[in-house]
Design a protein around this motif. Sequence first.
Motif, PDB file in Angstrom:
ATOM      1  N   GLY A 221       0.816  -1.212   0.000  1.00  9.73           N
ATOM      2  CA  GLY A 221       0.000   0.000   0.000  1.00  9.73           C
ATOM      3  C   GLY A 221       0.847   1.259   0.000  1.00  9.73           C
ATOM      4  O   GLY A 221       0.552   2.235  -0.695  1.00  9.73           O
ATOM      5  N   GLY A 222       1.934   1.235   0.784  1.00 11.17           N
ATOM      6  CA  GLY A 222       2.827   2.392   0.807  1.00 11.17           C
ATOM      7  C   GLY A 222       3.504   2.624  -0.524  1.00 11.17           C
ATOM      8  O   GLY A 222       3.593   3.760  -1.013  1.00 11.17           O
ATOM      9  N   ILE A 223       3.991   1.546  -1.130  1.00  9.69           N
ATOM     10  CA  ILE A 223       4.681   1.669  -2.420  1.00  9.69           C
ATOM     11  C   ILE A 223       3.736   2.201  -3.493  1.00  9.69           C
ATOM     12  O   ILE A 223       4.070   3.121  -4.247  1.00  9.69           O
ATOM     13  CB  ILE A 223       5.264   0.310  -2.844  1.00  9.69           C
ATOM     14  CG1 ILE A 223       6.406  -0.092  -1.892  1.00  9.69           C
ATOM     15  CG2 ILE A 223       5.761   0.358  -4.280  1.00  9.69           C
ATOM     16  CD1 ILE A 223       6.924  -1.489  -2.141  1.00  9.69           C
ATOM     17  N   LEU A 224       2.535   1.622  -3.571  1.00  6.32           N
ATOM     18  CA  LEU A 224       1.581   2.035  -4.612  1.00  6.32           C
ATOM     19  C   LEU A 224       1.110   3.466  -4.396  1.00  6.32           C
ATOM     20  O   LEU A 224       0.943   4.227  -5.366  1.00  6.32           O
ATOM     21  CB  LEU A 224       0.385   1.074  -4.630  1.00  6.32           C
ATOM     22  CG  LEU A 224       0.681  -0.357  -5.100  1.00  6.32           C
ATOM     23  CD1 LEU A 224      -0.533  -1.249  -4.894  1.00  6.32           C
ATOM     24  CD2 LEU A 224       1.097  -0.367  -6.569  1.00  6.32           C
ATOM     25  N   THR A 225       0.874   3.841  -3.136  1.00  4.17           N
ATOM     26  CA  THR A 225       0.410   5.199  -2.857  1.00  4.17           C
ATOM     27  C   THR A 225       1.490   6.216  -3.176  1.00  4.17           C
ATOM     28  O   THR A 225       1.213   7.290  -3.750  1.00  4.17           O
ATOM     29  CB  THR A 225      -0.020   5.321  -1.379  1.00  4.17           C
ATOM     30  OG1 THR A 225      -1.051   4.368  -1.115  1.00  4.17           O
ATOM     31  CG2 THR A 225      -0.557   6.715  -1.087  1.00  4.17           C
ATOM     32  N   ASP A 226       2.734   5.914  -2.799  1.00  5.20           N
ATOM     33  CA  ASP A 226       3.833   6.850  -3.047  1.00  5.20           C
ATOM     34  C   ASP A 226       4.174   6.934  -4.532  1.00  5.20           C
ATOM     35  O   ASP A 226       4.416   8.014  -5.067  1.00  5.20           O
ATOM     36  CB  ASP A 226       5.079   6.418  -2.268  1.00  5.20           C
ATOM     37  CG  ASP A 226       4.967   6.754  -0.786  1.00  5.20           C
ATOM     38  OD1 ASP A 226       4.108   7.573  -0.438  1.00  5.20           O
ATOM     39  OD2 ASP A 226       5.739   6.182   0.014  1.00  5.20           O
ATOM     40  N   ALA A 227       4.240   5.778  -5.211  1.00  6.34           N
ATOM     41  CA  ALA A 227       4.729   5.750  -6.590  1.00  6.34           C
ATOM     42  C   ALA A 227       3.639   6.068  -7.609  1.00  6.34           C
ATOM     43  O   ALA A 227       3.927   6.654  -8.657  1.00  6.34           O
ATOM     44  CB  ALA A 227       5.334   4.384  -6.897  1.00  6.34           C
ATOM     45  N   LEU A 228       2.391   5.670  -7.321  1.00  6.20           N
ATOM     46  CA  LEU A 228       1.328   5.842  -8.307  1.00  6.20           C
ATOM     47  C   LEU A 228       0.200   6.701  -7.731  1.00  6.20           C
ATOM     48  O   LEU A 228       0.236   7.912  -7.808  1.00  6.20           O
ATOM     49  CB  LEU A 228       0.813   4.464  -8.746  1.00  6.20           C
ATOM     50  CG  LEU A 228       1.841   3.575  -9.477  1.00  6.20           C
ATOM     51  CD1 LEU A 228       1.296   2.164  -9.660  1.00  6.20           C
ATOM     52  CD2 LEU A 228       2.221   4.179 -10.824  1.00  6.20           C
ATOM     53  N   ASP A 229      -0.784   6.044  -7.123  1.00  7.73           N
ATOM     54  CA  ASP A 229      -1.969   6.748  -6.646  1.00  7.73           C
ATOM     55  C   ASP A 229      -2.704   5.811  -5.702  1.00  7.73           C
ATOM     56  O   ASP A 229      -2.567   4.591  -5.792  1.00  7.73           O
ATOM     57  CB  ASP A 229      -2.861   7.116  -7.845  1.00  7.73           C
ATOM     58  CG  ASP A 229      -4.088   7.903  -7.430  1.00  7.73           C
ATOM     59  OD1 ASP A 229      -5.189   7.313  -7.433  1.00  7.73           O
ATOM     60  OD2 ASP A 229      -3.955   9.085  -7.089  1.00  7.73           O
ATOM     61  N   TRP A 230      -3.504   6.354  -4.789  1.00 12.07           N
ATOM     62  CA  TRP A 230      -4.220   5.511  -3.832  1.00 12.07           C
ATOM     63  C   TRP A 230      -5.133   4.507  -4.534  1.00 12.07           C
ATOM     64  O   TRP A 230      -5.394   3.419  -4.001  1.00 12.07           O
ATOM     65  CB  TRP A 230      -5.044   6.365  -2.872  1.00 12.07           C
ATOM     66  CG  TRP A 230      -6.218   7.072  -3.485  1.00 12.07           C
ATOM     67  CD1 TRP A 230      -6.256   8.329  -3.996  1.00 12.07           C
ATOM     68  CD2 TRP A 230      -7.549   6.548  -3.653  1.00 12.07           C
ATOM     69  NE1 TRP A 230      -7.506   8.629  -4.484  1.00 12.07           N
ATOM     70  CE2 TRP A 230      -8.320   7.556  -4.274  1.00 12.07           C
ATOM     71  CE3 TRP A 230      -8.154   5.344  -3.342  1.00 12.07           C
ATOM     72  CZ2 TRP A 230      -9.669   7.385  -4.583  1.00 12.07           C
ATOM     73  CZ3 TRP A 230      -9.494   5.169  -3.648  1.00 12.07           C
ATOM     74  CH2 TRP A 230     -10.229   6.176  -4.261  1.00 12.07           C
ATOM     75  N   ARG A 231      -5.622   4.856  -5.723  1.00 10.21           N
ATOM     76  CA  ARG A 231      -6.535   3.970  -6.431  1.00 10.21           C
ATOM     77  C   ARG A 231      -5.875   2.641  -6.791  1.00 10.21           C
ATOM     78  O   ARG A 231      -6.556   1.618  -6.939  1.00 10.21           O
ATOM     79  CB  ARG A 231      -7.060   4.663  -7.689  1.00 10.21           C
ATOM     80  CG  ARG A 231      -7.884   5.914  -7.369  1.00 10.21           C
ATOM     81  CD  ARG A 231      -8.370   6.609  -8.627  1.00 10.21           C
ATOM     82  NE  ARG A 231      -9.062   7.855  -8.310  1.00 10.21           N
ATOM     83  CZ  ARG A 231     -10.348   7.951  -7.967  1.00 10.21           C
ATOM     84  NH1 ARG A 231     -11.081   6.857  -7.923  1.00 10.21           N
ATOM     85  NH2 ARG A 231     -10.900   9.111  -7.687  1.00 10.21           N
TER      86      ARG A 231
END
Length: 502
Positions: free
Chosen positions: A174-184
């Motif tokens: 969740g941290g990687i995806l939120t930081d690198a892309l978007d919460w979606r």
Amino acid sequence: MPQKSLTDTAPESAAAGTTPSAASSKRWWILAVVALAQLMVVLDATIVNIALPSAQADLHFSDGNRQWIVTAYALAFASLLLLGGRIADLFGRKPAFLVGIVGFAAASALGGAANGFEMLVVARALQGVFGALLAPAALSLLNTTFTDARERARAFSVYGAIAGAGGAVGLLLGGILTDALDWRWTLYVNVVIAVAAFAGGWLLLSNRRDATTAKLDVPGTILVAGGLFSVVYGFSNAETHDWDSPPTWGFLIAGGVLLAAFAWWQTRAAHPLLPLRILLDRNRGASFLAVLISGAGMFGVFLFLTYYLQLHLGFSPTKTGVAFLPMVGALMVTAQLGTTVLLPRLGPKTVIPLGFAIATAGMAWLTGIGVGSSYASAVLPQLVVIGVGLGLVMPPAMQLATGGVAAEDAGVASATVNAMQQVGGSVGTALLNTLAASAATDYLSGRNPSSKLVQAQATIESYTTAFWWSAGFFAAGALITLVLHRRGVPRQDAEAAPVVHM
């Protein structure tokens, strides 16, 4: 028919209609598919938590509504698990598994595309509905695929490690995806996982209906769904209301009454949703309690330690997820050791209480954190110890909780394991949040609340209070399982006999 315990032999298991599939060369690939599906379900319990602040800023919903993003999933998942398990038994595990995957992926895609709060909550509830079908189907597939005891132990070490460590992996991803892309993308990622799991399930799984003569217990389904919903909803309300408020105690009382009525009905129903023979074996019943207690105590690690790492040590969401990896590694190593080496030699009465005792020590050690503590000295070694302990609890308990049941009961037994973990997590979250908030309030009493140092220390006090209570949960688990588990080694493990059927 009288129930056979896990300590009985079962030379007649083939006569009971069981076709051993351990010789199948596909079984390890089936394990990979089942593990992937389970990872998707377990990840969802925490992966969205990391992304909540970003989702809230994007969709403009209030702090008061924020809890429903988590609660909607928990309510649907917990209340429908037993129904999902029975559907898998009645209509076949393969279709239940595949429908669960497709539905979960579709709900995830809907949540990722949400243009408002209401749409996101509906998507999360739908994830819970299809997760309640997918999770018990996955576990029962594992239970019926691996009938050789030694291979079954290895398979459950993998499955149990995912169930125990999936929350921490969810924080990392969740941290990687939120930081690198978007919460979606914390929701869209499920679609990617589901494609691989569906393809594997379609190609590898064979459909089998074991409960062909049974019928769905409609009154039992209504009672248990209403009871579990009320219990989870009541504890969820305790996080935002006082314990003496009607939305809290009213639903908790209603849940208790409905579950008591469900237990009474199961003794009289012609085709009970949860045959009581599943619960009345001592090893199995103790293992269900072990899963419940570990689920409650684990939130003391994931929830409050996440706050500490980000708010006090300044970790980013990605770095916070990485910080949990040593615990995941320790859990996976001891999961393999516990199920394949220690449990067949020492038995559950030694292994599971030992795991709880180690986790208790690690959690108590974690209470030494302070405002100026460092991760390397005040968090890392404690996490490793906790991981070692939980690795000796979760996989062996899951293996024992689903072992020795009749093939026609595999789905509902698997659903009960998932229900215990989900209800334990809901109870633990509510209790620990309430106790932590009270500890912070008590600390501020008589002190200057405008002082940043005092505020920081009050927050630390809330975390350490939660850790002490989690240690208490684990200590209670050690005592309960020590008393309830039978002495000796289950014979199916000791002799590599086929799974016992009733």
